[in-house]
Design an enzyme around this catalytic site. Structure first.
Site, PDB file in Angstrom:
ATOM      1  N   VAL A  12     -59.361  19.860 -23.173  1.00 46.87           N
ATOM      2  CA  VAL A  12     -60.395  20.854 -22.859  1.00 46.87           C
ATOM      3  C   VAL A  12     -59.852  22.268 -23.060  1.00 46.87           C
ATOM      4  O   VAL A  12     -60.064  23.160 -22.248  1.00 46.87           O
ATOM      5  CB  VAL A  12     -60.950  20.678 -21.418  1.00 46.87           C
ATOM      6  CG1 VAL A  12     -61.819  19.463 -21.337  1.00 46.87           C
ATOM      7  CG2 VAL A  12     -59.815  20.625 -20.400  1.00 46.87           C
ATOM      8  N   GLY A  13     -59.139  22.457 -24.178  1.00 42.89           N
ATOM      9  CA  GLY A  13     -58.731  23.796 -24.579  1.00 42.89           C
ATOM     10  C   GLY A  13     -59.914  24.512 -25.203  1.00 42.89           C
ATOM     11  O   GLY A  13     -61.072  24.275 -24.834  1.00 42.89           O
ATOM     12  N   GLY A  16     -62.213  22.008 -26.849  1.00 39.08           N
ATOM     13  CA  GLY A  16     -62.767  21.142 -25.812  1.00 39.08           C
ATOM     14  C   GLY A  16     -63.845  21.816 -24.996  1.00 39.08           C
ATOM     15  O   GLY A  16     -64.904  21.226 -24.705  1.00 39.08           O
ATOM     16  N   THR A  96     -57.331  16.711 -28.846  1.00 39.62           N
ATOM     17  CA  THR A  96     -55.918  17.091 -28.817  1.00 39.62           C
ATOM     18  C   THR A  96     -55.348  17.086 -30.229  1.00 39.62           C
ATOM     19  O   THR A  96     -56.038  16.770 -31.199  1.00 39.62           O
ATOM     20  CB  THR A  96     -55.098  16.119 -27.958  1.00 39.62           C
ATOM     21  OG1 THR A  96     -54.888  14.878 -28.686  1.00 39.62           O
ATOM     22  CG2 THR A  96     -55.791  15.813 -26.646  1.00 39.62           C
ATOM     23  N   VAL A 153     -60.720  18.417 -41.402  1.00 40.12           N
ATOM     24  CA  VAL A 153     -60.606  19.257 -42.603  1.00 40.12           C
ATOM     25  C   VAL A 153     -61.805  20.194 -42.636  1.00 40.12           C
ATOM     26  O   VAL A 153     -62.952  19.746 -42.704  1.00 40.12           O
ATOM     27  CB  VAL A 153     -60.575  18.421 -43.902  1.00 40.12           C
ATOM     28  CG1 VAL A 153     -60.435  19.343 -45.111  1.00 40.12           C
ATOM     29  CG2 VAL A 153     -59.451  17.396 -43.874  1.00 40.12           C
ATOM     30  N   GLU A 217     -50.890  30.454 -35.312  1.00 40.16           N
ATOM     31  CA  GLU A 217     -50.333  29.765 -34.161  1.00 40.16           C
ATOM     32  C   GLU A 217     -49.422  30.744 -33.416  1.00 40.16           C
ATOM     33  O   GLU A 217     -49.002  31.760 -33.984  1.00 40.16           O
ATOM     34  CB  GLU A 217     -49.536  28.544 -34.612  1.00 40.16           C
ATOM     35  CG  GLU A 217     -50.365  27.453 -35.270  1.00 40.16           C
ATOM     36  CD  GLU A 217     -51.347  26.809 -34.307  1.00 40.16           C
ATOM     37  OE1 GLU A 217     -51.052  26.735 -33.103  1.00 40.16           O
ATOM     38  OE2 GLU A 217     -52.434  26.398 -34.773  1.00 40.16           O
ATOM     39  N   ASP A 228     -49.843  22.223 -42.188  1.00 37.24           N
ATOM     40  CA  ASP A 228     -51.242  22.041 -41.796  1.00 37.24           C
ATOM     41  C   ASP A 228     -52.110  21.774 -43.022  1.00 37.24           C
ATOM     42  O   ASP A 228     -52.953  20.870 -43.022  1.00 37.24           O
ATOM     43  CB  ASP A 228     -51.743  23.279 -41.054  1.00 37.24           C
ATOM     44  CG  ASP A 228     -53.213  23.177 -40.687  1.00 37.24           C
ATOM     45  OD1 ASP A 228     -53.553  22.313 -39.857  1.00 37.24           O
ATOM     46  OD2 ASP A 228     -54.026  23.951 -41.239  1.00 37.24           O
ATOM     47  N   LYS A 232     -54.223  18.187 -44.344  1.00 36.40           N
ATOM     48  CA  LYS A 232     -55.613  18.142 -44.811  1.00 36.40           C
ATOM     49  C   LYS A 232     -55.693  17.548 -46.219  1.00 36.40           C
ATOM     50  O   LYS A 232     -56.604  16.768 -46.527  1.00 36.40           O
ATOM     51  CB  LYS A 232     -56.214  19.542 -44.777  1.00 36.40           C
ATOM     52  CG  LYS A 232     -56.342  20.093 -43.359  1.00 36.40           C
ATOM     53  CD  LYS A 232     -56.720  21.559 -43.340  1.00 36.40           C
ATOM     54  CE  LYS A 232     -56.772  22.103 -41.922  1.00 36.40           C
ATOM     55  NZ  LYS A 232     -57.047  23.546 -41.849  1.00 36.40           N
ATOM     56  N   GLY A 350     -61.941  27.858 -35.955  1.00 32.16           N
ATOM     57  CA  GLY A 350     -62.615  28.446 -34.807  1.00 32.16           C
ATOM     58  C   GLY A 350     -63.141  27.370 -33.888  1.00 32.16           C
ATOM     59  O   GLY A 350     -63.562  26.293 -34.330  1.00 32.16           O
TER      60      GLY A 350
END
Length: 370
Positions: A12-13, A16, A96, A153, A217, A228, A232, A350
């Site tokens: 739940v960041g 989330g 997550t 992706v 990050e 990253d 993808k 986003g």
């Protein structure tokens, strides 16, 4: 009679929280056709559990309520049993980036529990896990739960659904090329904009701006190492029919200067980065003399079975050169589309758009549940 669906949410960041809000709106609008009850919400060290399977309240304060709950999260085997005991169809939302949780996807799916997730790890790590996930899933007529991962992706962009539609309808993907990272898009759109005049910006200055704005990050090396994007590309290559062992099994260009790879902190990295501005600045200057710009892209050549990630030069008129902000652009070249690529373009990062991609997968699952 409305379909009865139980939902478990892990993570739940930012994504989330956005997902909880969007799911709440969806359930209210569609209450006459589907009953969606969130019965489990967890983060790494705390959980909210509805032991009688009544819906947990979906509020803007979920993370605070978790902190106050004092309840340990269930193990995956116990979570499977908890959801199975409800007697209803169940969907697990994995918000997550945990490889440990992704490793359990085959067990979750084999138990008939569905999965919707933006977690790239399960689909871009070792090829065996990819094969085990889809062998257990019900996507291709099997008896397991459905699994969808559109947001792995391009966040909410219809990238994976596009390539699946192309392949499933008999088209042949010959090449995929694009900018797959919102962070890298922003960095190079700022560093080497089309038609820029005067002295170019220092790359380290652009990285600092991006970091301060939250585009990177916490440690920008996690973006600049290219992994990253490689993850993808691994997912897209596998959907295109290629056998890819892992995201480190093909060329991936890292933009981290060698001496800074092993510094202990993000601040040390940022302090040292200006010492290497001239190297990438020279590449940008050389491209500019040719009427081109450099961009950090990924490409898949299906006939050649070649995948690569790194810097490439593009003419000013090329769609990739003209990107703005942190947009992604993915071009699909196929037998049907010929030389005119099918292009998907838009915000590729986003919390809100990523959560939208996850919710769209939940809706796909609900539509398939009889």
């Amino acid at each position: 009679m409305a379909k009865d669906i139980k939902v478990a949410i892990i993570g739940v960041g930012g994504v989330g929280k956005a997902f909880v809000s969007q799911l709440s709106n969806y359930t209210k609008k569609n209450a006459s056709t589907v009953s969606v009850s969130v019965v489990y919400i967890a983060r790494s060290r705390a959980a909210l559990i509805s032991k009688d399977y009544s819906p947990l309240p979906l509020t803007a304060f979920v993370s605070e309520e978790l902190d106050a709950a004092g309840t340990e999260p269930l193990s995956v085997p116990d979570l499977i049993q908890f959801l199975k005991a409800s007697g209803s169809e169940a969907i697990l939302i994995d918000n997550t980036s945990s490889i440990e949780l992704a490793n359990t996807y085959p067990d979750i799916l084999s138990a008939g529990i569905h999965i919707a997730t933006p977690n790239k790890k399960g689909f871009s790590s070792e090829e065996k896990l990819w094969n085990d996930i889809f062998a257990a899933a019900g996507n291709n007529g099997g008896s397991g739960g459905y699994v969808f991962h559109e947001a792995t992706v391009g966040a909410g962009l219809p990238v994976l659904s596009t390539i699946r539609d192309l392949v499933d309808t008999g088209d042949e993907v010959t090449k995929v090329e694009g900018v797959f990272s919102g962070t890298m898009s922003f960095l190079f759109n700022e560093f080497a904009p089309v038609g820029a005049s005067g002295a170019p910006k220092a790359f380290s200055d652009v990285v600092k701006v991006a970091k301060d704005a939250g585009y990177t990050e916490p440690d920008p090396r996690d973006d600049l190492n290219g992994l990253d994007v490689a993850r993808k590309l691994t997912i897209l290559a596998r959907l295109s029919g290629l056998s890819i062992a892992s995201p480190t099994s093909f060329p991936v260009q890292s933009l981290i200067p060698k001496p800074l790879e092993s510094v202990s902190t993000s601040q040390e990295f940022m302090d040292g980065l200006p010492n290497y501005d001239s190297e990438i600045g020279l590449l940008a200057d050389d491209a500019k003399k040719e009427g081109k710009v450099i961009r950090f892209v990924g490409s898949i050549d299906v006939p050649a079975k070649a995948v690569k990630v790194g810097l490439e030069k593009f003419d000013f008129s090329h769609p990739i050169a003209g990107l703005k902000g942190s947009d992604n652009i993915i071009a699909f070249y196929t037998k049907r589309y010929g030389d005119r690529a099918l292009i998907v373009q838009g915000a590729g990062a986003g919390a809100e758009v990523t959560a939208m991609g996850v919710l769209s997968d939940v809706i796909k699952i609900i539509a398939r549940i009889k």
